[in-house]
Design a protein around this motif. Sequence first.
Motif, PDB file in Angstrom:
ATOM      1  N   UNK A   6       0.863  -1.175   0.117  1.00 30.76           N
ATOM      2  CA  UNK A   6      -0.163   0.078  -0.177  1.00 30.76           C
ATOM      3  C   UNK A   6       0.762   1.311   0.045  1.00 30.76           C
ATOM      4  N   UNK A   7       0.292   2.234  -0.656  1.00 30.53           N
ATOM      5  CA  UNK A   7       1.144   3.629  -0.604  1.00 30.53           C
ATOM      6  C   UNK A   7       1.450   4.301   0.703  1.00 30.53           C
ATOM      7  N   UNK A   8       2.368   5.045   1.064  1.00 31.43           N
ATOM      8  CA  UNK A   8       2.298   5.601   2.550  1.00 31.43           C
ATOM      9  C   UNK A   8       1.139   6.211   2.604  1.00 31.43           C
ATOM     10  N   UNK A   9       1.055   6.192   3.884  1.00 32.37           N
ATOM     11  CA  UNK A   9      -0.434   6.643   4.345  1.00 32.37           C
ATOM     12  C   UNK A   9      -0.186   8.326   4.681  1.00 32.37           C
ATOM     13  N   UNK A  10      -1.388   9.193   4.316  1.00 32.87           N
ATOM     14  CA  UNK A  10      -1.259  10.652   4.542  1.00 32.87           C
ATOM     15  C   UNK A  10      -2.457  10.927   5.312  1.00 32.87           C
ATOM     16  N   UNK A  11      -2.462  11.473   6.499  1.00 37.06           N
ATOM     17  CA  UNK A  11      -3.659  11.930   7.410  1.00 37.06           C
ATOM     18  C   UNK A  11      -4.135  12.957   6.498  1.00 37.06           C
ATOM     19  N   UNK A  26      -2.114   9.117  10.906  1.00 36.28           N
ATOM     20  CA  UNK A  26      -1.642   8.440   9.799  1.00 36.28           C
ATOM     21  C   UNK A  26      -1.132   7.052  10.402  1.00 36.28           C
ATOM     22  N   UNK A  27      -0.598   7.195  11.510  1.00 37.64           N
ATOM     23  CA  UNK A  27      -0.121   5.738  12.250  1.00 37.64           C
ATOM     24  C   UNK A  27      -1.155   4.844  12.599  1.00 37.64           C
ATOM     25  N   UNK A  28      -2.365   5.953  13.184  1.00 36.61           N
ATOM     26  CA  UNK A  28      -3.546   4.907  13.367  1.00 36.61           C
ATOM     27  C   UNK A  28      -4.233   4.365  12.295  1.00 36.61           C
ATOM     28  N   UNK A  29      -4.324   5.040  11.174  1.00 34.95           N
ATOM     29  CA  UNK A  29      -4.981   4.695   9.971  1.00 34.95           C
ATOM     30  C   UNK A  29      -4.237   3.450   9.521  1.00 34.95           C
ATOM     31  N   UNK A  52       9.007   7.638  12.816  1.00 34.67           N
ATOM     32  CA  UNK A  52      10.181   8.712  12.628  1.00 34.67           C
ATOM     33  C   UNK A  52       9.508  10.116  12.295  1.00 34.67           C
ATOM     34  N   UNK A  53       8.497  10.009  11.305  1.00 31.05           N
ATOM     35  CA  UNK A  53       7.879  11.410  11.160  1.00 31.05           C
ATOM     36  C   UNK A  53       7.121  11.928  12.563  1.00 31.05           C
ATOM     37  N   UNK A  54       6.600  10.995  13.079  1.00 32.14           N
ATOM     38  CA  UNK A  54       5.852  11.368  14.544  1.00 32.14           C
ATOM     39  C   UNK A  54       6.877  12.050  15.422  1.00 32.14           C
ATOM     40  N   UNK A  55       8.072  11.149  15.423  1.00 31.92           N
ATOM     41  CA  UNK A  55       8.834  11.524  16.555  1.00 31.92           C
ATOM     42  C   UNK A  55       9.799  13.010  16.172  1.00 31.92           C
ATOM     43  N   UNK A  56       9.975  13.037  14.606  1.00 31.23           N
ATOM     44  CA  UNK A  56      10.664  14.498  14.591  1.00 31.23           C
ATOM     45  C   UNK A  56       9.450  15.638  14.604  1.00 31.23           C
ATOM     46  N   UNK A  57       8.172  15.343  14.239  1.00 26.53           N
ATOM     47  CA  UNK A  57       7.190  16.516  14.720  1.00 26.53           C
ATOM     48  C   UNK A  57       7.048  16.825  16.103  1.00 26.53           C
ATOM     49  N   UNK A  58       7.043  15.571  16.721  1.00 31.35           N
ATOM     50  CA  UNK A  58       6.745  15.953  18.268  1.00 31.35           C
ATOM     51  C   UNK A  58       8.181  16.820  18.993  1.00 31.35           C
ATOM     52  N   UNK A  59       9.295  16.252  18.327  1.00 34.07           N
ATOM     53  CA  UNK A  59      10.587  17.034  18.983  1.00 34.07           C
ATOM     54  C   UNK A  59      10.510  18.362  18.284  1.00 34.07           C
ATOM     55  N   UNK A  60      10.109  18.819  17.281  1.00 29.66           N
ATOM     56  CA  UNK A  60       9.611  20.069  16.585  1.00 29.66           C
ATOM     57  C   UNK A  60       9.088  20.925  17.578  1.00 29.66           C
ATOM     58  N   UNK A  61       7.945  20.187  17.884  1.00 28.48           N
ATOM     59  CA  UNK A  61       6.852  20.841  18.590  1.00 28.48           C
ATOM     60  C   UNK A  61       7.400  21.319  20.014  1.00 28.48           C
ATOM     61  N   UNK A  62       8.176  20.276  20.560  1.00 33.90           N
ATOM     62  CA  UNK A  62       8.973  20.666  22.108  1.00 33.90           C
ATOM     63  C   UNK A  62      10.011  21.823  21.917  1.00 33.90           C
ATOM     64  N   UNK A  63      10.368  21.762  20.801  1.00 36.68           N
ATOM     65  CA  UNK A  63      11.428  22.868  20.777  1.00 36.68           C
ATOM     66  C   UNK A  63      11.013  24.032  20.450  1.00 36.68           C
TER      67      UNK A  63
END
Length: 66
Positions: A6-11, A26-29, A52-63
């Motif tokens: 399946x193609x990569x998921x996009x929320x 996207x992970x949940x779906x 990895x996408x989720x982790x980078x997004x979370x780190x960016x919001x924390x910064x």
Amino acid sequence: MCPTPTPPQAALLSPSSSTTDQANEAIRVFLRARAGRALCPAERAEYGRLLGVYTRALRGEMEKAA
């Protein structure tokens, strides 16, 4: 054996949603579509990419908050 790839998921969330929310959805779906069975190697790789996408997004919001 892995089912058809399946193609990569996009929320598909509203533009006001954060990147973290979009990555989480996207992970949940992705996992919901595969409920009740083990992930094949290609699916595990995609799940790892989504995490990895989720982790980078979370780190960016924390910064931003710091």
